[in-house]
Design a protein around this motif. Sequence first.
Motif: not given
Lengths: 338, 338
Positions: B250-255, B257-265
Amino acid sequence: MSNLKDVAKLAKVSTATVSRVLTNKGNVTAENKRKVMEAVKELNYHPNILGRQLRTMETKTILVVVPDITNTFFSNVLRGIESIAMENGYQVLLGDTQNRIESEYFNHLYYKKVDGAILLTARTDPQVLNMLFENYPIVLACEFIEGAEIPTINIDNISGAQQMTNHLISLGHERIAHITGPLDGVLGRDRLKGYRKAMAHRHLETPDELIVEGNFSFDSGYHLMEKLLNLKNPPTSVFAANDEMAIGAIKSIKANNLSVPEDIAVVGFDGIQMSTIVEPALTTFSQPTFEIGSNAMELLICLLRKERLEEKQVILNGRTVIRESCGYRIQVNDYLKN
Amino acid sequence: MSNLKDVAKLAKVSTATVSRVLTNKGNVTAENKRKVMEAVKELNYHPNILGRQLRTMETKTILVVVPDITNTFFSNVLRGIESIAMENGYQVLLGDTQNRIESEYFNHLYYKKVDGAILLTARTDPQVLNMLFENYPIVLACEFIEGAEIPTINIDNISGAQQMTNHLISLGHERIAHITGPLDGVLGRDRLKGYRKAMAHRHLETPDELIVEGNFSFDSGYHLMEKLLNLKNPPTSVFAANDEMAIGAIKSIKANNLSVPEDIAVVGFDGIQMSTIVEPALTTFSQPTFEIGSNAMELLICLLRKERLEEKQVILNGRTVIRESCGYRIQVNDYLKN
DNA sequence: CTGAAAGCGCTTACAG
DNA sequence: CTGAAAGCGCTTACAG
């Protein structure tokens, strides 16, 4: 299950010789050594450590008393202890007091179950600790207790707490609350002292309603923050005496539809991994956990060897880690300070 | 330091009588009991447990081998073990393998330093474990190993992993990645099996690029997620084999600039406290940690008493906990399912 | 109910 | 270099 006598019989040597081979002490001819090793292998012999322990009066085991094993702060200190313990052939017996009083664990010392102990928490009377120290090798880590003569390794909790409070003051806060640790422990008391010192120095008020007593748990941080929010005149920032409570406080603020740090700034203490994961990332005072553990074990080993200690109290340095929860915007040149 | 003989002399009774008083075994007249207690007090006598242990060939200590003490999942299991151990007069010796192989800890059994052991991790060959079990009381917790005859307590990891994957599928995901645990351990392998099973059942593809091997640490979750994001065709969701890695992801996805769960669950496994703290809160498979520990200790106590076990394998139930990281919006009637 | 004595499995000073 | 023997501090079957 075979014993040393069986090995001696099979190898056609005395038990003394077998023991010398197995403990690598004293000289034994290569031929005898070979015969013993062969017998050991054939019998699948493993020495019974209890016999040795009783004879040598050493258990090669030390006790570590922690207040809360589920707090990663303590498990990291434990890692430091274990690494040095292993290097020196010591085992670690773990005692988890779950924030209760630790004295029942002292039985391990009385009963000679362990050779010494490291206390990561101490709610015991200094007098009792001193008496214990006269008879047993013990080291205190994480806390310094006024009046206790035990070797101690810790950071300066008062000055650390002062630094965190000062940081909030420097950001313009005046109404700063403090969620304390349990006040029957030195840790809680020392960090409260640091908070008071910083506040007094800037002539800021610390009314009772701004100081609430927690127990270092996430839940207590959560509920006490709720209480602070319900004040007629809530604080604009909070210094929690450890990270778990600070994270509980952040969660509570958010649950009340306020934001950190815009509405309320929060800072913690310890520098556990979770402080980097919470959002906003927590500003905190980072302790060198592994070093605290390894240094404590080194001190204890000196005691076990009856060596003279060079220093009775080791003070390690922590450092302020500024992240987002305090509302401080890092400027380019501020990176230098970090 | 006084011993039992000193007490006997002072009380003017035999050592046998002193021993009977101290162990509460056999009958002793009130008068003699009083004399002994008095002498004990006067001499500040504490029995040396080593003597007793050698005589009775019991240490009243058990070994617990954990792979990572800083993971709160294991420290919570440990709590369960300790509570039952204490009730029954057993001490817990902790062995932290730090994700290395655990066999060096078996020496504690060979050397009779402990009466038995609970393994919370096992990378040892089933054959070796079986041989060990023939000679020593050991229990395996958290993992089930095909071919091992040891009493085992665990949840059904395959079906748990299958449930988590199915949940993502039911939300419409087709390109689902899996960050595995170490594949030289059963835990990692079983959860991978569950993932594959769920995917195969719905005829979804599991190309190699979507399956990446981690080591259950936050860092590995972070870095492997980075790798998945750099794929030409990144996944729309990820099942991580434990919560720490899921949180890293989750931290990596946010880093990025994508969001959880919208971009990736993202969904995890274990149900550690941190899963409630991360944002968005993690959907995960919650394990009954305390019960796993307490049940394991109960099994071990049966073995230590040489009682017959009613069951060789205890399977406890975990449960799917749906929070925000999977993108599932809870409807009113969905509360019933929870 | 009580005590003398053996013994758990080792290590080690001592004599050779 | 080696072995016979004592002894670490207890518990417990045995005899009374």
